[in-house]
Motif scaffolding. Structure first.
Motif, PDB file in Angstrom:
ATOM      1  N   ASP A 179       0.837  -1.196   0.000  1.00  0.00           N
ATOM      2  CA  ASP A 179       0.000   0.000   0.000  1.00  0.00           C
ATOM      3  C   ASP A 179       0.873   1.247   0.000  1.00  0.00           C
ATOM      4  N   SER A 180       0.497   2.234  -0.795  1.00  0.00           N
ATOM      5  CA  SER A 180       1.248   3.487  -0.824  1.00  0.00           C
ATOM      6  C   SER A 180       0.312   4.641  -1.143  1.00  0.00           C
ATOM      7  N   VAL A 181       0.650   5.803  -0.622  1.00  0.00           N
ATOM      8  CA  VAL A 181      -0.118   7.026  -0.871  1.00  0.00           C
ATOM      9  C   VAL A 181       0.874   8.103  -1.297  1.00  0.00           C
ATOM     10  N   CYS A 182       0.609   8.728  -2.434  1.00  0.00           N
ATOM     11  CA  CYS A 182       1.573   9.656  -3.011  1.00  0.00           C
ATOM     12  C   CYS A 182       0.854  10.811  -3.695  1.00  0.00           C
ATOM     13  N   SER A 183       1.489  11.971  -3.714  1.00  0.00           N
ATOM     14  CA  SER A 183       0.979  13.080  -4.519  1.00  0.00           C
ATOM     15  C   SER A 183       1.263  12.797  -5.992  1.00  0.00           C
ATOM     16  N   ASP A 184       0.378  13.247  -6.852  1.00  0.00           N
ATOM     17  CA  ASP A 184       0.569  13.101  -8.295  1.00  0.00           C
ATOM     18  C   ASP A 184       1.433  14.266  -8.770  1.00  0.00           C
ATOM     19  N   HIS A 185       2.741  14.073  -8.726  1.00  0.00           N
ATOM     20  CA  HIS A 185       3.643  15.174  -9.037  1.00  0.00           C
ATOM     21  C   HIS A 185       3.641  15.530 -10.529  1.00  0.00           C
ATOM     22  N   TRP A 186       3.290  14.595 -11.380  1.00  0.00           N
ATOM     23  CA  TRP A 186       3.125  14.934 -12.793  1.00  0.00           C
ATOM     24  C   TRP A 186       2.065  16.019 -12.933  1.00  0.00           C
ATOM     25  N   TYR A 187       0.964  15.847 -12.235  1.00  0.00           N
ATOM     26  CA  TYR A 187      -0.116  16.825 -12.311  1.00  0.00           C
ATOM     27  C   TYR A 187       0.322  18.158 -11.696  1.00  0.00           C
TER      28      TYR A 187
END
Length: 376
Positions: A179-187
């Motif tokens: 499980d992982s939670v990440c910001s969408d840095h592409w966006y």
């Protein structure tokens, strides 16, 4: 650097709502500000009807929410180990997001701060587990791809529910099914470039770090978007600071002369990652006679301290607090299943849920450091 008043008050409100009540002295200690400052914040929040002020205590005006874990799977008294890198202000908001959710579920968070050394997270995690932690929330430093891969083996074999925060392991790796939670840095990069292009900027520089998964994601997204954007005529990437490289064993580099780079590339706009480097570079630009935004438009990436400079910077703001909160919610669900509730092993129960890789979208905080292309 001093935290913005609004953000500090939001944190006070989140803690009070999570616990039902909190002493002013405890809040001051946790926020690392004076009791007088917290008392003033509490009075203002009470005046707005957001909490109730008592003698030395702040009380919530709404019931404490404890819905993260079903009632029949009590996790009161359990401990979660949270491991974050030393001197990483970006992750402090993530930490507070996790803490609010865990405390609302009756759990204790055991914070372990990993020093700036290769492999530093492993002994921190082992200490947490030895002390009885039931699960782990972790944001490894991972300065380079090699240091990231070196951690895959032991992290995959912890034997307790584990959630990665602001980290996305390499596809197909041992940690892919974690499980992982990440910001969408592409966006996030897309938001920054779209903002600059909307002002007519066609030649844009990225001055960025290269010493973390977030830094590498920002650099990769910038190259991909800028190279394929029909309105962008020229782009380049530079290291924002001599200590921002993935490998510090390399020979020292001279500080970036951003004003000279902008002249060389005939660029009118720059995206700066992260915030502290951004504020330093803006100070240097002003010192070199480059006005922001009249001569050069600036967007920062991280929004930890971007608003606090003498020129408040427009910034991409990853949802740091929500990343921590969602990571804690995922961990609670895994722990609820592991605690052996009535439906823990059923096809519909949490144990049967697929592994989740959650991406949350950043937002753009517009503060006026970007404007139209200067007249020729």
């Amino acid at each position: 650097m001093r935290e913005p008043v609004d953000r500090r008050r939001q944190r006070i409100l989140a803690v009070v709502r999570a616990r039902g009540a909190a002493r002013v002295t405890d809040l001051a200690a946790e926020l690392r500000v004076s009791v007088v400052t917290v008392r003033r914040d509490v009075e203002e929040l009470a005046r707005g009807g957001k909490l109730v002020r008592g003698h030395g205590v702040a009380r919530s005006v709404v019931p404490v929410q404890r819905a993260a874990v079903p009632a029949h799977r009590t996790l009161d008294g359990h401990t979660v180990g949270l491991v974050v890198p030393e001197r990483h202000s970006y992750l402090s908001e993530t930490l507070h997001g996790s803490r609010t959710v865990l405390e609302a579920a009756g759990m204790r968070m055991s914070l372990h701060i990993a020093p700036q050394a290769a492999g530093a997270e492993r002994p921190m995690v082992e200490d947490a587990l030895a002390a009885g932690a039931s699960g782990v929330l972790i944001a490894p430093r991972w300065r380079s791809a090699a240091s990231e891969e070196a951690d895959y083996g032991w992290l995959a074999e912890l034997g307790v529910p584990t959630v990665l925060m602001e980290r996305r392991p390499r596809p197909g790796s041992l940690l892919h099914p974690l499980d992982s939670v990440c910001s969408d840095h592409w966006y996030g990069v897309h938001l920054a470039l779209d903002h600059l292009v909307s002002f007519g900027h066609r030649r844009i520089v990225l001055a960025a770090r290269n010493d973390s998964p977030t830094a590498r994601a920002v650099r990769a997204a910038f190259a991909e978007i800028a190279s394929g954007h029909p309105a962008i005529e020229d782009w380049s990437v530079a290291l924002s600071s001599p200590d921002a490289a993935a490998d510090l064993s390399l020979s020292p580099q001279a500080p970036l002369d951003l004003a000279a780079l902008l002249r060389e590339r005939r660029a009118s706009a720059v995206l700066l990652h992260g915030d502290v480097d951004a504020l330093i570079h803006v100070q240097r630009l002003v010192g070199a006679g480059v006005r922001v935004p009249e001569d050069c438009s600036v967007v920062a990436y991280d929004d930890v301290v971007a608003a606090l400079g003498s020129i408040p910077l427009t910034a991409v703001a990853p949802p740091k607090t929500r990343v921590g909160a969602v990571a804690a919610e995922l961990l609670l669900q895994r722990l609820g299943a592991a605690s052996g509730g009535p439906d823990a092993g059923s096809p519909e129960g949490p144990a049967a849920e697929p592994v989740r890789r959650v991406e949350l979208l950043p937002s753009l905080m517009v503060r006026g450091s970007a404007g139209p292309v200067p007249a020729a």
